[in-house]
Enzyme design. Structure first.
Site, PDB file in Angstrom:
ATOM      1  N   ARG A   1      42.307 -44.196  48.740  1.00 31.93           N
ATOM      2  CA  ARG A   1      43.601 -43.766  49.283  1.00 31.93           C
ATOM      3  C   ARG A   1      43.452 -43.142  50.668  1.00 31.93           C
ATOM      4  NH1 ARG A   1      44.709 -40.559  43.940  1.00 31.93           N
ATOM      5  NH2 ARG A   1      42.482 -40.509  44.262  1.00 31.93           N
TER       6      ARG A   1
ATOM      7  N   LYS B   1      30.739 -43.405  34.332  1.00 31.38           N
ATOM      8  CA  LYS B   1      31.048 -42.483  33.257  1.00 31.38           C
ATOM      9  C   LYS B   1      32.021 -41.429  33.763  1.00 31.38           C
ATOM     10  CE  LYS B   1      28.150 -38.787  32.116  1.00 31.38           C
ATOM     11  NZ  LYS B   1      28.313 -37.645  33.012  1.00 31.38           N
TER      12      LYS B   1
ATOM     13  N   HIS C   1      23.502 -43.490  34.689  1.00 30.11           N
ATOM     14  CA  HIS C   1      22.484 -43.499  35.742  1.00 30.11           C
ATOM     15  C   HIS C   1      21.100 -43.084  35.227  1.00 30.11           C
ATOM     16  CE1 HIS C   1      23.333 -39.156  36.176  1.00 30.11           C
ATOM     17  NE2 HIS C   1      22.152 -39.071  36.746  1.00 30.11           N
TER      18      HIS C   1
ATOM     19  N   LYS D   1      16.541 -44.557  36.095  1.00 30.16           N
ATOM     20  CA  LYS D   1      15.344 -43.780  36.430  1.00 30.16           C
ATOM     21  C   LYS D   1      14.100 -44.540  35.959  1.00 30.16           C
ATOM     22  CE  LYS D   1      17.847 -39.374  35.828  1.00 30.16           C
ATOM     23  NZ  LYS D   1      18.056 -38.863  37.175  1.00 30.16           N
TER      24      LYS D   1
ATOM     25  N   GLU E   1      19.079 -28.034  33.984  1.00 32.31           N
ATOM     26  CA  GLU E   1      19.490 -28.009  35.393  1.00 32.31           C
ATOM     27  C   GLU E   1      19.583 -26.570  35.854  1.00 32.31           C
ATOM     28  OE1 GLU E   1      22.470 -31.199  36.555  1.00 32.31           O
ATOM     29  OE2 GLU E   1      23.166 -30.630  34.570  1.00 32.31           O
TER      30      GLU E   1
ATOM     31  N   ASP F   1      29.635 -34.290  28.827  1.00 33.51           N
ATOM     32  CA  ASP F   1      29.052 -34.670  30.110  1.00 33.51           C
ATOM     33  C   ASP F   1      27.628 -35.224  29.962  1.00 33.51           C
ATOM     34  OD1 ASP F   1      29.163 -34.819  32.940  1.00 33.51           O
ATOM     35  OD2 ASP F   1      28.080 -32.928  33.144  1.00 33.51           O
TER      36      ASP F   1
ATOM     37  N   HIS G   1      23.616 -39.492  28.563  1.00 33.73           N
ATOM     38  CA  HIS G   1      22.244 -39.346  29.069  1.00 33.73           C
ATOM     39  C   HIS G   1      21.237 -38.973  27.972  1.00 33.73           C
ATOM     40  CE1 HIS G   1      24.372 -39.657  32.726  1.00 33.73           C
ATOM     41  NE2 HIS G   1      24.584 -38.382  32.953  1.00 33.73           N
TER      42      HIS G   1
ATOM     43  N   LYS H   1      23.334 -26.076  32.073  1.00 29.78           N
ATOM     44  CA  LYS H   1      23.352 -25.724  33.498  1.00 29.78           C
ATOM     45  C   LYS H   1      22.906 -24.281  33.656  1.00 29.78           C
ATOM     46  CE  LYS H   1      26.613 -29.145  35.073  1.00 29.78           C
ATOM     47  NZ  LYS H   1      25.769 -30.103  35.799  1.00 29.78           N
TER      48      LYS H   1
HETATM   49  C1  BG6 Z   1      25.935 -36.349  35.579  1.00 27.48           C
HETATM   50  C2  BG6 Z   1      26.670 -35.138  35.100  1.00 27.48           C
HETATM   51  O1  BG6 Z   1      26.278 -37.475  34.814  1.00 27.48           O
HETATM   52  O2  BG6 Z   1      24.521 -36.103  35.459  1.00 27.48           O
HETATM   53  C3  BG6 Z   1      26.277 -33.907  35.897  1.00 27.48           C
HETATM   54  O3  BG6 Z   1      28.069 -35.369  35.233  1.00 27.48           O
HETATM   55  C4  BG6 Z   1      24.781 -33.726  35.852  1.00 27.48           C
HETATM   56  O4  BG6 Z   1      26.923 -32.750  35.399  1.00 27.48           O
HETATM   57  C5  BG6 Z   1      24.067 -35.015  36.238  1.00 27.48           C
HETATM   58  O5  BG6 Z   1      24.449 -32.705  36.766  1.00 27.48           O
HETATM   59  C6  BG6 Z   1      22.576 -34.898  35.999  1.00 27.48           C
HETATM   60  O6  BG6 Z   1      21.946 -36.014  36.555  1.00 27.48           O
HETATM   61  P1  BG6 Z   1      20.453 -35.928  37.085  1.00 27.48           P
HETATM   62  O7  BG6 Z   1      20.129 -37.318  37.467  1.00 27.48           O
HETATM   63  O8  BG6 Z   1      20.483 -34.966  38.244  1.00 27.48           O
HETATM   64  O9  BG6 Z   1      19.654 -35.396  35.943  1.00 27.48           O
END
Ligand code: BG6
Length: 511
Positions: free
Chosen positions: A63, A170, A200, A204, A238, A257, A262, A362
């Protein structure tokens, strides 16, 4: 996913032998962070590594009221900042000339007819031959609309000679029902082999290597079961807080999340049965089978085997950081969790009685993703009448990030006349062995989508199986507000209950 076990060192040169055919990539949500930080830098990296076709173009759609020139300039500076490799003006100029921008609302039918015209021009100009990768890097609110409007404009229709693939970011749904409905809607328009649900974590290298480690070697798999393994711990920690994503996080929370996506990717690769071949559907069926074998959690189990937490003020690397409730766009009395730990059991022959402990959060003390596999002790202690009172614990640790490698911890005799055993470690470090391979983690996934390999993407049943496992947790947490939030200071390993969860089984977290 191209897996070449015989020549792992030069993956780029292996892939070069099969470059993707001509194609254009259309990025919805092109003005967003994902495009700048990951997608464009990945495509640029692919160009550097000769992993893009010569007949190629990128169309950004969003947009934001900008034009192609401004978009190109914007991406020039962001790619300089975020590309994992050196910035090479010659390659970038090649790339830049192939970037276009289209402004519009995702629900406006006119935008899609404009897109059709632009694509026809791009096909003529750059020889992209009608092969299109639509990348939906938007909020999940637009997934259905974009696919529907694209189909009304007949942009989705593949043919014998032209492919049309859709990468869906996602979060894919927010619970079992919504994920199921989204699957149903997408599948009324697209075929499953056109849908690439991305996670994602599967991009890796170290995650992909779990399969090679297990199934490309003869020595580990015989011990990979309840006879030899005591427990498995998966930690995704994290140090960052919610950053600028308070609004998103308030609705999602840590469980949604991180866990059904993941964390469950890591769990599936570590625990799945060997596929009979490396075919996308065979591998993905094994993953679903594994997730479906997780013992269903009753509401009672959620109370005893699942822990949630939220960070309060604390310190990270010696610096004070705010608590979650004072972050931007977060409610001052928020009950959103920023930490989850759980114990899962897998009801199949391989894993009977082996607990899997999962933990993610986190504002934890360090950024690390690792899988620790603890082996059982020998059946009896041979050294009973010596100074050796306790044997060293045997761990195989897969370091996923930021340290990438594998280590094995075992006991060795400490040199000297006394029989003493001390812990030692054998380390394999990716970087030492293969050298640096700068990447954003999206290159393999984009490449795979261009060549039509779905192995590293989630099939509809993979996604729903994950939601199915966490659904009881969502329900209990939704109906019972946490009374003790915030319950861990930033910079610590989560609430005490997460330690109790594992300590009551007579075990400890490895880290
Ligand atoms: C994302 C989450 O999918 O993955 C984030 O929405 C998270 O909250 C991130 O920080 C972590 O990815 P990575 O590759 O940094 O471990």
């Amino acid at each position: 996913m191209t897996m070449t076990v015989t020549n792992p060192i030069n993956l780029a040169s292996t892939l070069c032998e099969m470059p993707p055919g001509p194609c254009a990539i259309i990025i919805f949500g092109a003005a967003g962070d994902l495009t700048k930080r990951k997608l464009l830098p990945s495509l640029y990296n692919m160009r550097l590594n000769k992993l893009l076709p010569e007949n190629f173009a990128v169309i950004g759609l969003s947009r934001a009221p900008i034009n192609t020139d401004a978009f190109r300039e914007d991406l020039t500076s962001s790619t300089k900042e975020y590309a994992a490799s050196r910035f090479d003006a010659e390659h970038w100029n090649w790339f830049k000339e192939r970037i276009y921008y289209l402004q519009g609302n995702f629900d406006d039918a006119k935008v899609y007819s404009n897109l059709g015209e632009l694509l026809a021009n791009v096909d003529r100009e750059h020889g992209t031959q009608g092969n299109y990768l639509f990348y939906l890097a938007t909020s999940e609110d637009y997934f259905e609309t974009i696919v529907e409007r694209a189909s009304q404009a007949n942009l989705h229709q593949a043919s014998e000679t032209q492919w049309r693939h859709f990468i869906i970011e996602k979060p894919f749904g927010r619970d079992l029902k919504s994920a199921h409905e989204l699957n149903k809607k997408l599948l009324t328009v697209l075929k499953e082999n056109q849908i690439y649900r991305i996670d994602h974590y599967l991009g890796k290298e170290t995650v992909q290597n779990i399969l090679v480690f297990r199934f490309g070697n003869g020595i580990f798999e015989p011990t990979w079961n309840h006879h030899y393994i005591d427990n498995v711990q998966i930690t995704v920690a994290e140090t960052v807080g919610v950053e600028a994503r308070g609004g998103f996080y308030e609705k999602a929370g840590n469980l949604r999340d991180m866990v059904p996506n993941h964390m469950f990717q890591l769990l599936s690769f570590i625990a799945m049965e060997p596929p009979t071949c490396f075919d996308a559907d065979v591998v993905r069926s094994k993953k679903t089978e594994l997730i479906n074998s997780i013992r269903p959690l009753t509401y009672e189990d959620v109370h005893t085997n699942v822990v949630r937490g939220q960070y309060g003020t604390g310190e990270i690397d010696g610096q004070p950081v705010p608590g979650y409730r004072t972050e931007n766009r977060v409610a001052p009395d928020s009950s959103t969790e920023t930490f989850t730990a759980m114990k899962l059991m897998i009801d199949n022959w391989r894993w009977v009685d082996v607990p899997f402990y999962l933990r993610t959060g986190k504002r934890l003390p360090k950024r690390t993703t690792e899988i620790a596999i603890k082996f059982k002790s020998p059946p009896s202690c041979l050294f009973r009448n010596t100074t050796v009172s306790n044997l060293v614990e045997n761990y195989l640790i897969m370091h996923i990030q930021p340290h990438e490698g594998i280590s094995l911890e075992f006991g060795a005799k400490i040199p000297g006349p006394l029989l003493q055993v001390g812990p030692v470690q054998m380390d394999f470090d990716y970087q030492d062995y293969f050298g640096p391979s700068p990447s954003t983690g999206y290159e393999t996934l984009i490449y795979d989508c261009m060549v039509g390999d779905q192995t590293l993407f989630q099939r509809d049943d993979n996604v729903e199986a994950g939601w199915h496992v966490v659904q009881p947790i969502l329900e209990v947490w939704q109906s019972e507000k946490p009374k003790d939030f915030p319950n861990y200071p930033a910079g610590t390993w989560g609430p005490l209950a997460a330690n109790k969860l594992i300590n009551r089984d007579g075990r400890d977290w490895k880290i």
